[in-house]
Design a protein around this motif. Sequence first.
Motif, PDB file in Angstrom:
ATOM      1  N   ALA A   1      15.642 -31.359  -0.517  1.00  0.00           N
ATOM      2  CA  ALA A   1      14.698 -30.823  -1.495  1.00  0.00           C
ATOM      3  C   ALA A   1      14.993 -29.357  -1.778  1.00  0.00           C
ATOM      4  CB  ALA A   1      13.265 -31.002  -0.997  1.00  0.00           C
ATOM      5  N   GLY A   2      15.350 -28.600  -0.753  1.00  0.00           N
ATOM      6  CA  GLY A   2      15.662 -27.190  -0.950  1.00  0.00           C
ATOM      7  C   GLY A   2      16.883 -26.992  -1.820  1.00  0.00           C
ATOM      8  N   ALA A   3      17.917 -27.794  -1.585  1.00  0.00           N
ATOM      9  CA  ALA A   3      19.134 -27.680  -2.389  1.00  0.00           C
ATOM     10  C   ALA A   3      18.864 -28.041  -3.846  1.00  0.00           C
ATOM     11  CB  ALA A   3      20.226 -28.579  -1.808  1.00  0.00           C
TER      12      ALA A   3
ATOM     13  N   PHE B   1       9.232 -30.107  -1.903  1.00  0.00           N
ATOM     14  CA  PHE B   1       9.722 -29.337  -3.045  1.00  0.00           C
ATOM     15  C   PHE B   1       8.797 -28.154  -3.338  1.00  0.00           C
ATOM     16  CE2 PHE B   1      11.596 -33.499  -3.529  1.00  0.00           C
ATOM     17  CZ  PHE B   1      12.858 -33.247  -4.035  1.00  0.00           C
ATOM     18  N   LEU B   2       7.505 -28.365  -3.156  1.00  0.00           N
ATOM     19  CA  LEU B   2       6.521 -27.346  -3.515  1.00  0.00           C
ATOM     20  C   LEU B   2       6.657 -26.092  -2.655  1.00  0.00           C
ATOM     21  CD1 LEU B   2       4.057 -26.743  -5.284  1.00  0.00           C
ATOM     22  CD2 LEU B   2       2.632 -27.841  -3.543  1.00  0.00           C
ATOM     23  N   ARG B   3       6.810 -26.256  -1.357  1.00  0.00           N
ATOM     24  CA  ARG B   3       6.831 -25.091  -0.458  1.00  0.00           C
ATOM     25  C   ARG B   3       8.052 -24.196  -0.677  1.00  0.00           C
ATOM     26  NH1 ARG B   3       5.235 -28.774   4.759  1.00  0.00           N
ATOM     27  NH2 ARG B   3       3.104 -29.309   4.081  1.00  0.00           N
ATOM     28  N   PRO B   4       9.275 -24.740  -0.671  1.00  0.00           N
ATOM     29  CA  PRO B   4      10.413 -23.842  -0.911  1.00  0.00           C
ATOM     30  C   PRO B   4      10.417 -23.247  -2.311  1.00  0.00           C
ATOM     31  CG  PRO B   4      11.149 -26.129  -0.785  1.00  0.00           C
ATOM     32  CD  PRO B   4       9.732 -26.104  -0.331  1.00  0.00           C
ATOM     33  N   ALA B   5       9.914 -23.992  -3.297  1.00  0.00           N
ATOM     34  CA  ALA B   5       9.857 -23.446  -4.650  1.00  0.00           C
ATOM     35  C   ALA B   5       8.905 -22.256  -4.709  1.00  0.00           C
ATOM     36  CB  ALA B   5       9.411 -24.527  -5.645  1.00  0.00           C
TER      37      ALA B   5
ATOM     38  N   ARG C   1      29.133 -30.303  -5.059  1.00  0.00           N
ATOM     39  CA  ARG C   1      28.270 -31.439  -4.790  1.00  0.00           C
ATOM     40  C   ARG C   1      27.015 -31.008  -4.062  1.00  0.00           C
ATOM     41  NH1 ARG C   1      32.099 -35.142  -1.417  1.00  0.00           N
ATOM     42  NH2 ARG C   1      32.332 -33.115  -0.421  1.00  0.00           N
ATOM     43  N   LEU C   2      25.989 -31.843  -4.178  1.00  0.00           N
ATOM     44  CA  LEU C   2      24.714 -31.540  -3.540  1.00  0.00           C
ATOM     45  C   LEU C   2      24.865 -31.401  -2.028  1.00  0.00           C
ATOM     46  CD1 LEU C   2      21.639 -31.213  -3.729  1.00  0.00           C
ATOM     47  CD2 LEU C   2      21.442 -33.710  -3.566  1.00  0.00           C
ATOM     48  N   VAL C   3      25.706 -32.235  -1.432  1.00  0.00           N
ATOM     49  CA  VAL C   3      25.883 -32.164   0.017  1.00  0.00           C
ATOM     50  C   VAL C   3      26.497 -30.828   0.427  1.00  0.00           C
ATOM     51  CG1 VAL C   3      28.158 -33.251   0.030  1.00  0.00           C
ATOM     52  CG2 VAL C   3      26.701 -33.417   2.061  1.00  0.00           C
ATOM     53  N   ASP C   4      27.359 -30.272  -0.428  1.00  0.00           N
ATOM     54  CA  ASP C   4      27.938 -28.965  -0.133  1.00  0.00           C
ATOM     55  C   ASP C   4      26.870 -27.878  -0.209  1.00  0.00           C
ATOM     56  OD1 ASP C   4      30.480 -30.003   0.222  1.00  0.00           O
ATOM     57  OD2 ASP C   4      30.981 -29.831  -1.907  1.00  0.00           O
ATOM     58  N   GLU C   5      25.958 -28.012  -1.173  1.00  0.00           N
ATOM     59  CA  GLU C   5      24.871 -27.054  -1.292  1.00  0.00           C
ATOM     60  C   GLU C   5      23.943 -27.153  -0.090  1.00  0.00           C
ATOM     61  OE1 GLU C   5      22.901 -27.346  -5.044  1.00  0.00           O
ATOM     62  OE2 GLU C   5      24.771 -27.606  -6.147  1.00  0.00           O
TER      63      GLU C   5
ATOM     64  N   ARG D   1      16.692 -23.306  -0.595  1.00  0.00           N
ATOM     65  CA  ARG D   1      17.320 -24.120   0.452  1.00  0.00           C
ATOM     66  C   ARG D   1      17.181 -23.460   1.824  1.00  0.00           C
ATOM     67  NH1 ARG D   1      23.175 -23.717  -2.216  1.00  0.00           N
ATOM     68  NH2 ARG D   1      21.785 -23.355  -3.973  1.00  0.00           N
ATOM     69  N   VAL D   2      17.181 -22.118   1.878  1.00  0.00           N
ATOM     70  CA  VAL D   2      16.938 -21.451   3.156  1.00  0.00           C
ATOM     71  C   VAL D   2      15.507 -21.700   3.612  1.00  0.00           C
ATOM     72  CG1 VAL D   2      16.762 -19.212   4.311  1.00  0.00           C
ATOM     73  CG2 VAL D   2      18.707 -19.694   2.824  1.00  0.00           C
ATOM     74  N   SER D   3      14.551 -21.586   2.683  1.00  0.00           N
ATOM     75  CA  SER D   3      13.158 -21.871   3.014  1.00  0.00           C
ATOM     76  C   SER D   3      12.997 -23.309   3.487  1.00  0.00           C
ATOM     77  CB  SER D   3      12.268 -21.618   1.794  1.00  0.00           C
ATOM     78  OG  SER D   3      10.929 -21.968   2.056  1.00  0.00           O
TER      79      SER D   3
END
Length: 421
Positions: free
Chosen positions: A60-62, A112-116, A221-225, A362-364
Amino acid sequence: MWHHRGFRRLWAAATVDACGTWLLVMAVPVQVYAVTGSATSTGLALAVQALPAVLIGPWAGALTDRWPRRVVLVGANVAAALGVSILLVATSADRVGYVYLALAVENLAACFLRPALQAAIPAVVTDPADRASANALLATSHSALRICAPLAGTYLTAAGWFGAVVVVDVVSYLAAAAIIAGLPLPATTRPAGGALGRPDNPRPGAGTLDRPAGPHPGGTRLVDELRQGWRLVVHSRILAGLLAGSWLYWTANAALTALLVPFVVHRLDSSGQAVGYLVTGLGVGYLCGSAVSRTVLLRSPARTQLTISYALVGVCFLIMFSTSSLLVAVVAVTAAGLPGAVAGVATTHHVQNASPPWGRARVSATFMTSDATAAVIGALAAPALVAIAGLPTALITLSAAVLLAAATAAFLLPAESGPPT
């Protein structure tokens, strides 16, 4: 802080959102037990709330870092409202499955809400001193809600008004979405290369309002992110130190929470009502700590803030869990809430400051996943430790583990790690 129009909206949305959420915190377990009479069903409901953060949080963070913050905030609030509304049909034991579905959807949206939200605050409040005030204000309003909203939700549910509590939460999510819908949020600049994706050559035109920044160079790719989020933490001394200390702290905290009822019954020789006194006392402490956290954030580096805060919480826990007096326990847990709130606000604040704008979500989410994993491990470790060493020893050991979190913060965090200017 009120001169920041964007922050006013974010604060209003987050506060309205939290009001409904805190109403349901205790109302759902009470309702599940009322319709099923099963402690197992109640425990499963609590477990379902933690699973999305463990399984989905990093992804979700990525994704949140790829999408416009406003779209994520509005969409997540609407999805959470739809999920919570499912609770309205959970009126009997044979429909308890709808409770698990509702909680899963709501907490998936929260991933999704919290890191956003954590990524949006630094984008709206760019001055570090103002950001400290913003984080302190959010923590204060949430601390006030955690004192009264769970009690109100529990009372209404016990009186047969669970449906009304659910409707309030649904409305709160929709109101938060409406508040944010008209809020322009700055777009983030995608990295154009460099170690760990540091932007060597930012794109021209970056910084326009609420515009997707486009795909990563080379179609990352998303996995790299996802992996990059962890690398950002590992390769930053302050983020790695914050994560290690936070994980130890919340693991011990979750384990002690799991043992709170046995402590009240067997150590304090009191009824379950005493748990309410302890939770209320903790909430009062959090409210006071949130109110003073801004001053602490601006006067000392992260290492000092977290080392002292964790150490004070550990000492308070040692006093609390070694006493047989309910009064002493309430005073100790209230005192623990003050540095506990400072530690929480400080962690959030320094994560925002130390993360690059394009990777804040993504860090959050990495920290959110770590906290959720700590909650699961702590809850599972607590009964195992009691079986091995007995309740008194387990309580003291876990309280001392909070002191280990203080030592970890002192050892891993850099000496000067305050907010950048």
